[in-house]
Design a protein around this motif. Structure first.
Motif, PDB file in Angstrom:
ATOM      1  N   ARG A  77       0.816  -1.219   0.000  1.00 21.58           N
ATOM      2  CA  ARG A  77       0.000   0.000   0.000  1.00 21.58           C
ATOM      3  C   ARG A  77       0.850   1.270   0.000  1.00 21.58           C
ATOM      4  N   GLU A  78       2.017   1.220   0.635  1.00 26.96           N
ATOM      5  CA  GLU A  78       2.873   2.406   0.631  1.00 26.96           C
ATOM      6  C   GLU A  78       3.307   2.759  -0.789  1.00 26.96           C
ATOM      7  N   GLU A  79       3.719   1.744  -1.543  1.00 20.07           N
ATOM      8  CA  GLU A  79       4.070   2.009  -2.933  1.00 20.07           C
ATOM      9  C   GLU A  79       2.879   2.547  -3.706  1.00 20.07           C
ATOM     10  N   GLY A  80       1.710   1.968  -3.460  1.00 14.84           N
ATOM     11  CA  GLY A  80       0.503   2.426  -4.143  1.00 14.84           C
ATOM     12  C   GLY A  80       0.196   3.886  -3.850  1.00 14.84           C
ATOM     13  N   VAL A  81       0.288   4.279  -2.581  1.00 16.64           N
ATOM     14  CA  VAL A  81       0.026   5.669  -2.204  1.00 16.64           C
ATOM     15  C   VAL A  81       1.005   6.602  -2.917  1.00 16.64           C
ATOM     16  N   HIS A  82       2.278   6.261  -2.905  1.00 12.99           N
ATOM     17  CA  HIS A  82       3.297   7.125  -3.521  1.00 12.99           C
ATOM     18  C   HIS A  82       3.069   7.275  -5.020  1.00 12.99           C
ATOM     19  N   LEU A  83       2.790   6.175  -5.704  1.00  5.17           N
ATOM     20  CA  LEU A  83       2.586   6.243  -7.147  1.00  5.17           C
ATOM     21  C   LEU A  83       1.309   7.002  -7.497  1.00  5.17           C
ATOM     22  N   LEU A  84       0.269   6.828  -6.713  1.00  7.60           N
ATOM     23  CA  LEU A  84      -0.987   7.545  -6.960  1.00  7.60           C
ATOM     24  C   LEU A  84      -0.814   9.046  -6.710  1.00  7.60           C
ATOM     25  N   LEU A  98      -4.797  15.668   0.294  1.00  9.13           N
ATOM     26  CA  LEU A  98      -5.271  14.301   0.481  1.00  9.13           C
ATOM     27  C   LEU A  98      -5.792  14.123   1.898  1.00  9.13           C
ATOM     28  N   TYR A  99      -6.848  13.317   2.007  1.00  5.48           N
ATOM     29  CA  TYR A  99      -7.470  13.106   3.312  1.00  5.48           C
ATOM     30  C   TYR A  99      -6.696  12.054   4.098  1.00  5.48           C
ATOM     31  N   ALA A 100      -6.346  12.416   5.338  1.00 10.72           N
ATOM     32  CA  ALA A 100      -5.630  11.514   6.246  1.00 10.72           C
ATOM     33  C   ALA A 100      -6.507  11.233   7.463  1.00 10.72           C
ATOM     34  N   VAL A 101      -6.463  10.009   7.944  1.00  8.21           N
ATOM     35  CA  VAL A 101      -7.333   9.586   9.039  1.00  8.21           C
ATOM     36  C   VAL A 101      -7.168  10.456  10.280  1.00  8.21           C
ATOM     37  N   ASP A 102      -5.940  10.717  10.694  1.00  7.78           N
ATOM     38  CA  ASP A 102      -5.722  11.445  11.944  1.00  7.78           C
ATOM     39  C   ASP A 102      -5.607  12.955  11.777  1.00  7.78           C
ATOM     40  N   ASN A 103      -5.312  13.407  10.572  1.00  9.85           N
ATOM     41  CA  ASN A 103      -4.955  14.815  10.400  1.00  9.85           C
ATOM     42  C   ASN A 103      -5.819  15.585   9.417  1.00  9.85           C
ATOM     43  N   LEU A 105      -7.042  17.032   6.028  1.00 10.96           N
ATOM     44  CA  LEU A 105      -6.456  17.250   4.711  1.00 10.96           C
ATOM     45  C   LEU A 105      -4.992  17.666   4.799  1.00 10.96           C
ATOM     46  N   LEU A 106      -4.158  16.956   4.033  1.00 12.66           N
ATOM     47  CA  LEU A 106      -2.724  17.223   4.000  1.00 12.66           C
ATOM     48  C   LEU A 106      -2.306  17.607   2.592  1.00 12.66           C
ATOM     49  N   ASP A 107      -1.318  18.482   2.482  1.00 14.50           N
ATOM     50  CA  ASP A 107      -0.793  18.801   1.157  1.00 14.50           C
ATOM     51  C   ASP A 107       0.006  17.599   0.639  1.00 14.50           C
ATOM     52  N   LEU A 108       0.428  17.670  -0.614  1.00 18.25           N
ATOM     53  CA  LEU A 108       1.039  16.511  -1.259  1.00 18.25           C
ATOM     54  C   LEU A 108       2.296  16.024  -0.543  1.00 18.25           C
ATOM     55  N   ASP A 109       3.157  16.941  -0.129  1.00 19.14           N
ATOM     56  CA  ASP A 109       4.408  16.529   0.515  1.00 19.14           C
ATOM     57  C   ASP A 109       4.150  15.827   1.842  1.00 19.14           C
ATOM     58  N   ASN A 110       3.273  16.390   2.662  1.00 17.35           N
ATOM     59  CA  ASN A 110       2.962  15.754   3.946  1.00 17.35           C
ATOM     60  C   ASN A 110       2.213  14.442   3.751  1.00 17.35           C
ATOM     61  N   ALA A 111       1.379  14.390   2.730  1.00 21.71           N
ATOM     62  CA  ALA A 111       0.656  13.151   2.458  1.00 21.71           C
ATOM     63  C   ALA A 111       1.617  12.034   2.072  1.00 21.71           C
ATOM     64  N   LYS A 112       2.626  12.360   1.280  1.00 23.27           N
ATOM     65  CA  LYS A 112       3.579  11.347   0.847  1.00 23.27           C
ATOM     66  C   LYS A 112       4.380  10.786   2.020  1.00 23.27           C
ATOM     67  N   ASN A 113       4.531  11.583   3.076  1.00 19.50           N
ATOM     68  CA  ASN A 113       5.234  11.133   4.274  1.00 19.50           C
ATOM     69  C   ASN A 113       4.322  10.404   5.258  1.00 19.50           C
ATOM     70  N   SER A 114       3.024  10.289   4.918  1.00 18.06           N
ATOM     71  CA  SER A 114       2.063   9.653   5.827  1.00 18.06           C
ATOM     72  C   SER A 114       1.216   8.621   5.090  1.00 18.06           C
ATOM     73  N   PRO A 115       1.825   7.651   4.414  1.00 16.11           N
ATOM     74  CA  PRO A 115       1.046   6.730   3.579  1.00 16.11           C
ATOM     75  C   PRO A 115       0.017   5.907   4.357  1.00 16.11           C
ATOM     76  N   SER A 116       0.356   5.528   5.590  1.00 21.36           N
ATOM     77  CA  SER A 116      -0.593   4.718   6.356  1.00 21.36           C
ATOM     78  C   SER A 116      -1.837   5.510   6.743  1.00 21.36           C
ATOM     79  N   GLN A 117      -1.710   6.841   6.823  1.00 19.96           N
ATOM     80  CA  GLN A 117      -2.852   7.691   7.149  1.00 19.96           C
ATOM     81  C   GLN A 117      -3.710   7.993   5.926  1.00 19.96           C
ATOM     82  N   ILE A 118      -3.096   7.920   4.753  1.00 20.30           N
ATOM     83  CA  ILE A 118      -3.788   8.221   3.502  1.00 20.30           C
ATOM     84  C   ILE A 118      -4.514   7.002   2.956  1.00 20.30           C
TER      85      ILE A 118
END
Length: 346
Positions: A77-84, A98-103, A105-118
């Motif tokens: 899933r981490e690879e999937g999140v990054h490629l998407l 991108l919508y994150a469970v705990d946080n 909406l995150l911008d693209l850079d923060n979303a890429k660092n939080s794949p499990s939340q996305i």
């Protein structure tokens, strides 16, 4: 001067759902498209430009929730999140959250660092938005493939699970839907012509066939190919259902028995989902329980609500929209939710 629109995207493993709301929160566009992501990520790359052409004119701010990362075209899933995320950046530009469970909406850079939340967070967006508007109850979304069951109270969701594995454990995610679920996932033995009969463990027919035979399915909601690649009509569905029994649908003498078999499969799925709803309710009892229903399987949610004597409201009741958009508002609830959360900067 351009109008400002807030666009919500729900990128799934079989469908792309999109919604647009204006500055006042009125839903002005909502649609669902087939997205067989298992055929390659190019399916998404090719689809996004086509969808963008359909959006209302104006300045668009994009918010996205994804579940497509679960597709087996990705190593994990981490690879999937990054490629998407890379596809989104290339096709939509920088103004994407991108919508994150705990946080939220995150911008693209923060979303890429939080794949499990996305990953697979669309249920959280829909249920959280519903909770903000309705206080307490249970949000249920029966889609083509899966069902989400999330309780909420005091305007906050009460989820026990946080990812697919834990949500499956706690009955908050049930892998059954009203279009793509193979009938072999619901039973291995069924009654037919007064006798119990084993069925084929092959994907010869799906729940779309059952709901087509029983006249529950809105044909505009079924965007996938049938199990045999043939016609989406009652005769074709009866033929596929008969194949599950190792027989051919040749003459009308079998029609009544096959209709009864379709009703039996519907009963099995209804029992499965009702049990899961009651499990979720038992963990979060509330005197003000109501069910907010969404998805292509809303017709099944109404039956569950009646069966357990709980009031039912469609998700579209929460949408400010023209009546012609109500059905698609229900079908595309996660896209509507992230669009509204983006507008409210949540």
């Amino acid at each position: 001067m351009y109008d400002s629109n807030y666009i919500g995207w729900d990128i799934g493993g079989a469908h792309l759902k999109i919604a647009a709301v204006n500055e006042t929160g009125k839903l002005i566009f909502v649609e669902q498209y087939a997205l067989p992501i298992w055929q390659g990520i190019s399916q998404l790359e090719d689809l996004i430009p086509k969808v963008l052409k359909m959006l209302p004119s104006g300045s668009n701010s994009h918010a996205v929730t994804i579940t497509a990362e679960l597709s087996d075209i990705f190593k994990d899933r981490e690879e999937g999140v990054h490629l998407l995320i890379n596809v989104l950046k290339n096709k939509l530009g920088a103004d994407v959250n991108l919508y994150a469970v705990d946080n939220g909406l995150l911008d693209l850079d923060n979303a890429k660092n939080s794949p499990s939340q996305i990953a697979s967070a669309n249920w959280h967006a829909s249920a959280s938005y519903t909770a903000l508007l309705t206080g307490s109850g249970v949000f249920i979304d029966i889609g083509s493939t899966t069902t989400d069951i999330i309780s909420f109270s005091d305007n906050k969701i009460n989820n026990r699970g946080v990812d697919d594995q834990s949500r499956l454990r706690f009955d908050e995610l049930v892998y059954t839907g009203v279009i793509r679920t193979p009938l072999m996932a619901l039973a291995n033995k069924v009654p037919f012509n007064g006798e119990w009969q084993n069925i084929a463990a092959e994907n010869f027919a799906t729940t779309a066939d059952i709901n087509r035979i029983l006249s529950y399915l809105n044909e505009g909601d079924d965007l996938m190919e049938t199990a045999d690649g043939n016609n989406k009509d009652v005769e074709g569905s009866l033929r596929r259902l008969a194949r599950m029994l190792g027989m051919d649908f040749i003459n009308s003498d079998d029609t009544k028995s096959l209709y009864e078999l379709a009703e039996y499969f519907e009963k099995l799925q209804l029992q499965l989902l009702t049990k899961s709803v009651l499990t979720v309710l038992s963990n979060f009892p509330d005197n003000d329980t109501k069910i907010i229903g969404a998805g292509v399987g809303s017709f099944l949610i109404k039956k569950i609500a009646q069966k357990i004597n709980v009031p039912f409201r469609p998700f579209s009741d929460l949408c400010d929209s023209d009546e012609k958009l109500h059905h698609k508002c229900n079908v595309c609830a996660p896209a509507v939710a992230v669009a509204q959360l983006n507008r409210q900067n949540l």
